[in-house]
Structure formats: structure tokens, C-alpha cells
Design an enzyme around this catalytic site. Structure first.
Site, PDB file in Angstrom:
ATOM      1  CD  GLU A 122      10.446 -11.956  -6.927  1.00 35.15           C
ATOM      2  OE1 GLU A 122       9.741 -11.374  -6.104  1.00 35.15           O
ATOM      3  OE2 GLU A 122      11.681 -11.908  -6.903  1.00 35.15           O
ATOM      4  CB  CYS A 138      -0.938   0.111   1.184  1.00 34.20           C
ATOM      5  SG  CYS A 138      -2.182  -1.168   1.216  1.00 34.20           S
ATOM      6  CG  ASN A 161       1.360   1.117   4.211  1.00 29.85           C
ATOM      7  OD1 ASN A 161       1.091  -0.068   4.089  1.00 29.85           O
ATOM      8  ND2 ASN A 161       2.606   1.564   4.231  1.00 29.85           N
ATOM      9  N   GLY A 162      -1.100  -0.441   6.316  1.00 28.90           N
ATOM     10  CA  GLY A 162      -0.836  -1.226   7.514  1.00 28.90           C
ATOM     11  C   GLY A 162      -2.002  -2.142   7.806  1.00 28.90           C
ATOM     12  CG  HIS A 211      19.129 -36.669   0.072  1.00 32.06           C
ATOM     13  ND1 HIS A 211      19.545 -37.871   0.599  1.00 32.06           N
ATOM     14  CD2 HIS A 211      20.244 -35.923  -0.115  1.00 32.06           C
ATOM     15  CE1 HIS A 211      20.861 -37.842   0.761  1.00 32.06           C
ATOM     16  NE2 HIS A 211      21.307 -36.676   0.325  1.00 32.06           N
ATOM     17  NE  ARG A 265       4.685   1.888   0.036  1.00 37.84           N
ATOM     18  CZ  ARG A 265       5.688   1.737   0.893  1.00 37.84           C
ATOM     19  NH1 ARG A 265       6.925   2.003   0.515  1.00 37.84           N
ATOM     20  NH2 ARG A 265       5.475   1.308   2.110  1.00 37.84           N
ATOM     21  CD1 TRP A 288       0.076  -6.351  -2.618  1.00 37.24           C
ATOM     22  CD2 TRP A 288      -0.364  -6.772  -0.460  1.00 37.24           C
ATOM     23  NE1 TRP A 288       0.374  -7.669  -2.370  1.00 37.24           N
ATOM     24  CE2 TRP A 288       0.118  -7.955  -1.057  1.00 37.24           C
ATOM     25  CE3 TRP A 288      -0.709  -6.795   0.886  1.00 37.24           C
ATOM     26  CZ2 TRP A 288       0.267  -9.135  -0.349  1.00 37.24           C
ATOM     27  CZ3 TRP A 288      -0.563  -7.981   1.589  1.00 37.24           C
ATOM     28  CH2 TRP A 288      -0.069  -9.126   0.966  1.00 37.24           C
ATOM     29  CE  LYS A 336      14.327 -11.697  -7.709  1.00 38.72           C
ATOM     30  NZ  LYS A 336      14.998 -11.467  -6.437  1.00 38.72           N
ATOM     31  CD  GLU A 339      17.491 -13.542  -5.201  1.00 42.97           C
ATOM     32  OE1 GLU A 339      16.861 -14.034  -4.262  1.00 42.97           O
ATOM     33  OE2 GLU A 339      17.215 -12.444  -5.700  1.00 42.97           O
ATOM     34  CE  LYS A 362      11.878  -3.137  -4.163  1.00 47.09           C
ATOM     35  NZ  LYS A 362      12.658  -4.299  -4.666  1.00 47.09           N
TER      36      LYS A 362
HETATM   37  C1  F6R Z   1      12.119 -10.770  -3.995  1.00 53.66           C
HETATM   38  C2  F6R Z   1      11.939  -9.665  -3.071  1.00 53.66           C
HETATM   39  C3  F6R Z   1      11.487  -9.991  -1.683  1.00 53.66           C
HETATM   40  C4  F6R Z   1      12.250  -9.094  -0.674  1.00 53.66           C
HETATM   41  C5  F6R Z   1      11.695  -9.305   0.730  1.00 53.66           C
HETATM   42  C6  F6R Z   1      12.443  -8.480   1.747  1.00 53.66           C
HETATM   43  O1  F6R Z   1      12.588 -10.319  -5.206  1.00 53.66           O
HETATM   44  O2  F6R Z   1      12.127  -8.545  -3.388  1.00 53.66           O
HETATM   45  O3  F6R Z   1      11.660 -11.327  -1.375  1.00 53.66           O
HETATM   46  O4  F6R Z   1      13.600  -9.407  -0.733  1.00 53.66           O
HETATM   47  O5  F6R Z   1      10.347  -8.943   0.763  1.00 53.66           O
HETATM   48  O6  F6R Z   1      12.374  -7.123   1.468  1.00 53.66           O
HETATM   49  P1  F6R Z   1      13.361  -6.092   2.108  1.00 53.66           P
HETATM   50  O7  F6R Z   1      14.716  -6.387   1.600  1.00 53.66           O
HETATM   51  O8  F6R Z   1      12.863  -4.755   1.650  1.00 53.66           O
HETATM   52  O9  F6R Z   1      13.269  -6.265   3.588  1.00 53.66           O
END
Ligand code: F6R
Length: 618
Positions: free
Chosen positions: A498, A2, A100-101, A514, A27, A74, A495, A491, A613
Site C-alpha cells: 500500500e 474525503c 463526504n459520502g 500449493h 482522508r 477522495w 503494508k 499484514e 484513511k
Molecule cells: C491498511 C489500513 C486499512 C484499514 C482498513 C480499516 O494500512 O489502514 O486496511 O485497516 O481500511 O480501517 P479501520 O480500522 O479504520 O476500520
């Protein structure tokens, strides 16, 4: 998670709110809305979906409406439809707000408000808060004071009943020259311009208007009037806040010719890493200078245990950090998911150092883990990108990544910078313990060469895109690596899933036999990170196991490895470097592979479904 933005000034508010919402869209992008102060009432426009949808329903700009609030959502409580979108107004129509929250005790409060005669339109927790403020505002009106004083007290009373997190911008119809912002657990920044204020979840919505800002702390509220602003706590204690400079420019948050922020952020890694390392490496003496933690280096050097806590990509960076601290500094280190650490009654012995790693500096779980660690007496360091963020302020000391704003939802440049910072820290701690100047110099010399080496990987864009194209119809992928490249496998899988919505699993390569090996068919690409390292032969063995079962392999190998070609259906090479720093190179082609797969599948790379994000809710 949000985004909120509010404008209070002399210009037409609507276009400023709209522009701000576009900057904050990363966001959350389930629905959006604005409310503009219109005399002693509000004019509201809301819609489900993206900001572009909101833009379509907004009327012509009214230059007389110079105060307003906006929200991009969001969804947490209630599906993302128009009714559930913010702003939410109380039943009396006097109070409207964006949030936001999460209001954790909203169900209890709603039950009570219903008994008191309140009515609700939406399923959201936020509407409960609007009604609670409205309820107290009605009560306050029987008391002495002005409408503005009643409004302020009503906000304080309501927030003292709330459990949960909030970044709020609130207006009252009886106070057309006033706005209130409040923060607890969700970010809130007040941009202070010439005769105007912009209140927002992050600086990207502010920087176009002013670079001077007040970073609000938890439990604080700002009351904005035409002649200025005052800050106090929600328990009504005056607080004085410092005006700070916002440390990034508008250019840094523009696409600058790229199609997506993720693409831009992958491409800017050489420069970002250069900035991250710049001035911090003393090659001559094999030392590292990290200004932000200089005072705590003695504690760190003597610590018996380092616990790193983080989420998602930052957690993967922490895993590389674990190996670095153990190998270079010989300090026992472990990595904890912040969301697990906080609820596990963890053992934090005296002298333990906790390192919280976060790009945004606002992740709710990481914040809670820090609080948990501090309560147990740990020294807490932050490795954070967003300057002035809550985590940066909550930790005892820290190191900034210095890579500029990361806007693409999929984290890329933050990962490589997090690993770089952890490598520098591990070298410095090693030097203060047992690591020789020669060994440190070798590592730091290699680290300094990383930005240029990343550049050469980026040049393989077309080749990597072709590999993505050849495998784009495959719905399940495996990512495998060992040692320092095991976190890279995790990772790479994250990537891909997502942003392309392809199911992917990352594993330490030896774990495959395993169980997951049962999945191998020629329809499941197995991406191996098989660079020259101490476990190279072992990884080759794992590749053979996959190929023996008809599996197809995409192999990331070291440039000039003449031995590897027969093991790869698709080969990507990266420049050579020491084993400890290989994640900084091997992750880059995996970022590119995921990016191209998502684009080829026709997805909105910067706004993947269901994601946002900065996860500021639990
Ligand atoms: C994946 C991604 C998320 C963040 C996670 C932590 O690409 O961006 O997995 O890494 O939400 O976010 P931060 O680093 O902002 O605490």
C-alpha cells in the site's frame, strides 16, 4: 475518505479552513476547495491535487469573510479535476455544499432534475444533491416563512429523497448568518468555541480551536446561527445533544520532528501500547479489567460463538484474535470481512457475540456489518480507537485502543493495540471459563513486557533500512508465516504494497507449495516470520523449499536463535515472547521494512496513491 471542514465565527474563515483541510488531508487528497460567504453570494476557490495546490490559488485573506466551508476529496464519482472538486453549487447559485459520502440514487435524481430544467457542471453525485436542495428551496420560497426557514426545510426535503451516506456542510446565499451540517453514515463533529463553531469530519480539524464538541448521530442536522446552534433530525424532531470533551491534544497530531506520520506512529508504539495496557492488567490475580464491557462479560463468557468483523489491517488483527479466543478461552471464533458479512445473509445464532474492530470507527463496511449483526439479535462489541466515533456509539459496549490519533494512512500502532486488546479479552474470558490463574499470569506478564521489547526492535532502524535498500529494485515479494505469525505475513504484505506499490502477497507458509512456489526465483524476496514457536521446524522446512529453488530470504527470527543464520540472506531478530503474543513483535520490523522501502522508492508515505484513511464509502 474525503474531509470536510466549515467555520462559522468572527475570525477570517479562509486560513482556518486551510489549516483544517491540511489536518484532514489524510482522508483524501485528489482535489480541494473552499467557499466563503461573501455578502449574499459565495466566493469559491477549487483545484485538483493536494491542499498545497489550493493554497497557491487562494487570494489574500479577507478578514470580513468569517463563514465558509472546505473540502479535500477522495474521488468516487468523476475524475479528480477542478470541476468535480467541492464545494458544489446548485444551478441557481443559492446553495453550496461540501460532502463526504455517496449519494447512491444520484443517477435517478439527476435524470429527474434535468427534466425539471436543472443544469450540471460536474460528473459528481454531490452536485445532484446541491441541485436537489436548490430545487426544494425555490419551491419553498412560494410558501410562508423566512429564507432561513425555507433553507432548512429544503435541506430536510432533499435528504428525505436521498439514499446513501453523507457528512455535509451547507450554506445558502440568502442566509449569510446561517449554516447547516447534516450526518448520515459519514462522520461529523461540531466544535463549539467562544462565539465560533468548527464543523468537521474529525476532531483533528477542531482541536486547535476548541476541545468542546458535539458528536452528531445519523439522521441529525445542526443549524448554526450567530447566537448559537440547534439540533434536530432530518424529519424535524428536536434532539438535545451533549457537549463532550475531545480527548486528544494538538501535540498528538503534530509530526514532532518525524518526517512522516507513519514513521512517528511506528516509533510511538512502545508508549501507545503502554497506554493501551495501563490499568487493565491485574497481574496478581491473572485478571483483566476492561471497564467498557464489564456489564457484558457474562454474555461474553457464555457465548457459543464469537464473530469478528473488520477490514484491512483490522481484519488481520481479528485473525490473531481468532487464534487467541480459540486457544485461551476455547470459544469458537471466526473472522469475516465486513464487506462480505453484510451481504451474505449470515447465520447469527442466539447468543452470538460480534466484535467489530476498527481504528477509525467510521469504516462504512464495518458499520453496515454491525447493523446487520444487530438486526439478527447479536450482542455487538467494538474495539475502536477513535473516541466518540460512529462505531463506538453504535455498538452495545466496547474497548478503546487508547493509542491516540492515527494519521498515517498505513495503520501501524492501531494493529498492535488491537491485538493487545483482543489478547486481554481472550485472557479474561479464558479466566472466566477454564484458564488457570498461573497460565493467565504468564500471558499477562509477557504482555506487560511487550512495549519495552518493541523499543528494542525500533533500535534496529538502520539495519532494516539497509535490508530495504538491498531489495528495493525487486518488484514482487512474498510474506510467509504460520500459526500466530500467519496474520503477520498478511499484514507485512499489505503494508509493503500500500505504500511502496511493490506487489506483495502474504500467505500461510505451508500454502506456498500449493501454487505460489511457482513464483519463486532469485528475483522475488521471500520474507519469513520464523520465530521460536510450535511450528518453528515446519517454517524452517518452508524456508528450505524456497532456498532450494534459488529464492532469497529475509527472515524475522528470535534473538539468540543460533540455528537460523544459514537460512537467511537477511536476518532481523526480535526479542523472545510466548507464541500467542509474537505478532505484537514480529509485525514491527515488517512495518519498518515497508516504511523504508516506500521512502527509498520516493513515495509520499502518508498519502499513498488512490488511498485514504477511513474508508467511509462502500
Ligand atoms: C491498511 C489500513 C486499512 C484499514 C482498513 C480499516 O494500512 O489502514 O486496511 O485497516 O481500511 O480501517 P479501520 O480500522 O479504520 O476500520
Amino acid at each position: 475518505m474525503c474531509g470536510i471542514v466549515a467555520y462559522f465565527g468572527k475570525k477570517a474563515a479562509q486560513p482556518i479552513l486551510l489549516e483544517g483541510l491540511k489536518r484532514l488531508e489524510y482522508r483524501g487528497y485528489d482535489s480541494a476547495g473552499v467557499a466563503l460567504m461573501a455578502g449574499n453570494t459565495f466566493e469559491q476557490h477549487k483545484t485538483s491535487g493536494r491542499i498545497a495546490n489550493l493554497e497557491e490559488v487562494l487570494p489574500a485573506v479577507n478578514a470580513a469573510q468569517t463563514i465558509g466551508i472546505g473540502h479535500t476529496r477522495w474521488a468516487t464519482h468523476g475524475e479528480p479535476n477542478t470541476t468535480n472538486s467541492h464545494p458544489h453549487t446548485d444551478a441557481t447559485g443559492k446553495i453550496t455544499l461540501v460532502h463526504n459520502g455517496i449519494i447512491e440514487n444520484y443517477a435517478t435524481l439527476k435524470k429527474w432534475l434535468l427534466k425539471e430544467g436543472c443544469t450540471f457542471q460536474s460528473e459528481t453525485d454531490t452536485e445532484v444533491l446541491a441541485n436537489l436542495i436548490g430545487y426544494f428551496y425555490t419551491q419553498e420560497q412560494d410558501k410562508d416563512g423566512t429564507a432561513c426557514e425555507h433553507f432548512e426545510r429544503a435541506v430536510q426535503k432533499a435528504l428525505n429523497e436521498i439514499y446513501g451516506t453523507y457528512g455535509l456542510a451547507i450554506m445558502c446565499a440568502d442566509c449569510p448568518d446561517m449554516m447547516i451540517g447534516v450526518k448520515k453514515g459519514s462522520p461529523l463533529i461540531l466544535g463549539v468555541g467562544e462565539n465560533e463553531f468548527v464543523l468537521a469530519s474529525d476532531a483533528s480539524a477542531i482541536v486547535e480551536h476548541t476541545t468542546r464538541a458535539v458528536y452528531m448521530s445519523d439522521g441529525e442536522m445542526v443549524i448554526i446561527h450567530a447566537d448559537g446552534f440547534t439540533t434536530k433530525t432530518i424529519t424535524n424532531k428536536e434532539v438535545s445533544k451533549e457537549l463532550k470533551d475531545i480527548e486528544f491534544s494538538l501535540d498528538q497530531i503534530e509530526l514532532e520532528g518525524f518526517e512522516h506520520y507513519m514513521q512517528k506512529e511506528i516509533a510511538e508504539q512502545p508508549e501507545a501500547l503502554h497506554t493501551c495496557l495501563n490499568g487493565r492488567i491485574d497481574l496478581k490475580n491473572g485478571r483483566v479489567i476492561l471497564g467498557g464491557i464489564q456489564n457484558l462479560l457474562r454474555d461474553l463468557t457464555r457465548t457459543k460463538r464469537i464473530i469478528m468483523t473488520a477490514c484491512g489491517t483490522a481484519w488481520h488483527a481479528a485473525l490473531v484474535g481468532e487464534f487467541l479466543f480459540e486457544q485461551l478461552a476455547r470459544i469458537p471464533a471466526e473472522v469475516e470481512y465486513a464487506s462480505e458479512f453484510r451481504y451474505r445473509n449470515p447465520i447469527v445464532e442466539e447468543g452470538t457475540v460480534v466484535i467489530a474492530i476498527s481504528q477509525s470507527g467510521e469504516t462504512a463496511d464495518t458499520l453496515a456489518a454491525i447493523e446487520q449483526a444487530k438486526e439478527r439479535g447479536a450482542t455487538v462489541l467494538g474495539v475502536v480507537n477513535a473516541v466518540g466515533s460512529t462505531i463506538a456509539r453504535l455498538t452495545d459496549a466496547g474497548v478503546y485502543l487508547r493509542v491516540g490519533p492515527e494519521i498515517g494512512v498505513a495503520s501501524t500502532k492501531a494493529f498492535t493495540a488491537q491485538v493487545s486488546v483482543l489478547a486481554m479479552l481472550a485472557v479474561e474470558l479464558g479466566r472466566r471459563r477454564h484458564l488457570s490463574a498461573d497460565a493467565a499470569q504468564t500471558i499477562l506478564t509477557e504482555l506487560a513486557k511487550i512495549p519495552q521489547k518493541v523499543e528494542s526492535i525500533l533500535a534496529q532502524q538502520e539495519h532494516i533500512k539497509a535490508i530495504a535498500q538491498a531489495n528495493i529494485h525487486k518488484d514482487n515479494w512474498l510474506f510467509l508465516g504460520r500459526g500466530f505469525n500467519y496474520p503477520v505475513a498478511l499484514e507485512g504484505a499489505l503494508k509493503l504494497k500500500e505504500i511502496s506499490y511493490i506487489h506483495a502477497e502474504g500467505l500461510p507458509a505451508a500454502e506456498m507449495k500449493h501454487g505460489p512456489i511457482a513464483l519463486i526465483t532469485d528475483d522475488m524476496p521471500a520474507v519469513f516470520v520464523a520465530t521460536q514457536c510450535s511450528q518453528y521446524e515446519k517454517v524452517i522446512g518452508n524456508i528450505e523449499e524456497v532456498r532450494a529453488r534459488g529464492g532469497k530470504t529475509i527472515v524475522v527470527a528470535t534473538e539468540g536463535d543460533d540455528h537460523i543464520a544459514p537460512y537467511a540472506d537477511y536476518l532481523i531478530t526480535v526479542p523472545d515472547t510466548i507464541e500467542q503474543l509474537q505478532p505484537l513483535l514480529t509485525v514491527v520490523p515488517l512495518q519498518m521494512l515497508a516504511y523504508h522501502a516506500a521512502v527509498l522508492r520516493g513515495h509520499d508515505v502518508d498519502k499513498p496513491r488512490n488511498l485514504a484513511k477511513s474508508v467511509t464509502v462502500e
